[in-house]
Design a protein around this motif. Structure first.
Motif, mmCIF file in Angstrom:
data_model
loop_
_atom_site.group_PDB
_atom_site.id
_atom_site.type_symbol
_atom_site.label_atom_id
_atom_site.label_comp_id
_atom_site.label_asym_id
_atom_site.label_seq_id
_atom_site.Cartn_x
_atom_site.Cartn_y
_atom_site.Cartn_z
ATOM 1 N N UNK A 61 0.824 -1.206 0.000
ATOM 2 C CA UNK A 61 0.000 0.000 0.000
ATOM 3 C C UNK A 61 0.862 1.261 0.000
ATOM 4 N N UNK A 62 0.259 2.372 -0.336
ATOM 5 C CA UNK A 62 0.888 3.704 -0.301
ATOM 6 C C UNK A 62 2.127 3.798 -1.181
ATOM 7 N N UNK A 63 2.074 3.179 -2.345
ATOM 8 C CA UNK A 63 3.204 3.215 -3.259
ATOM 9 C C UNK A 63 3.484 4.613 -3.790
ATOM 10 N N UNK A 64 4.765 4.953 -3.874
ATOM 11 C CA UNK A 64 5.175 6.234 -4.444
ATOM 12 C C UNK A 64 6.371 6.000 -5.357
ATOM 13 N N UNK A 65 6.446 6.765 -6.392
ATOM 14 C CA UNK A 65 7.593 6.761 -7.285
ATOM 15 C C UNK A 65 8.058 8.206 -7.390
ATOM 16 N N UNK A 66 9.275 8.460 -6.911
ATOM 17 C CA UNK A 66 9.782 9.820 -6.877
ATOM 18 C C UNK A 66 11.193 9.880 -7.450
ATOM 19 N N UNK A 67 11.619 11.076 -7.748
ATOM 20 C CA UNK A 67 12.992 11.307 -8.167
ATOM 21 C C UNK A 67 13.723 11.931 -6.983
ATOM 22 N N UNK A 68 14.821 11.316 -6.588
ATOM 23 C CA UNK A 68 15.630 11.791 -5.473
ATOM 24 C C UNK A 68 16.974 12.226 -6.029
ATOM 25 N N UNK A 69 17.439 13.416 -5.638
ATOM 26 C CA UNK A 69 18.688 13.930 -6.198
ATOM 27 C C UNK A 69 19.831 13.998 -5.188
#
Length: 141
Positions: A61-69
């Motif tokens: 649950x609560x899946x996220x796909x983000x860009x981390x720099x």
């Protein structure tokens, strides 16, 4: 799974939306040896059987796909920890995350727990790394 990544990022575009709550973590014993070059979909071979566990596993649950720099550029996938309460399980050695809504249920990621775990009317908790479930280093040319 390498083929799945190529298909997802290539022309086949498998719709592996990592932010949806239909991807599941299925638990396995130590009898499987996944071939990440050829194994592409969920299988019951070597899957854990026990009280409190349902075949194909539990949703992440609560899946996220983000860009981390920080420290580079990464595409980072994260989600809520997964747990099986009031379970009696033996021989739990790892898990395979699969896209349960797709046909076939495409493999996304394999997780080796390094040790074997069991529960006796207890809770098995899979707590993801603070950096996320998985990350891909994005390198610009």
């Amino acid at each position: 799974m390498a083929d799945t990544l190529v298909d997802a990022l290539g022309t086949d575009q498998l719709a592996l939306n990592l932010a949806i709550a239909t991807h599941k973590l299925a638990l396995y014993d130590n009898t499987i040896t996944p071939n990440f070059g050829t194994d592409q979909s969920y299988s019951t071979t070597g899957e854990i059987v026990g009280t409190g566990y349902t075949a194909a596993g539990k949703a992440i649950l609560s899946g996220t796909l983000t860009v981390v720099t920080a420290g580079g550029t990464f595409a980072t996938w994260d989600g809520a920890d997964v747990q099986w309460d009031a379970s009696t399980l033996t021989g739990v050695r790892g898990g395979l995350i699969h896209a349960d809504a797709l046909t076939p249920k495409r493999l996304i990621l394999g997780v080796d727990f390094v040790s074997t775990y069991q529960t006796n009317d207890g809770t098995l908790l899979v707590a993801w790394n603070s950096l996320g479930i998985g990350r891909i280093n994005v390198i610009s040319a």
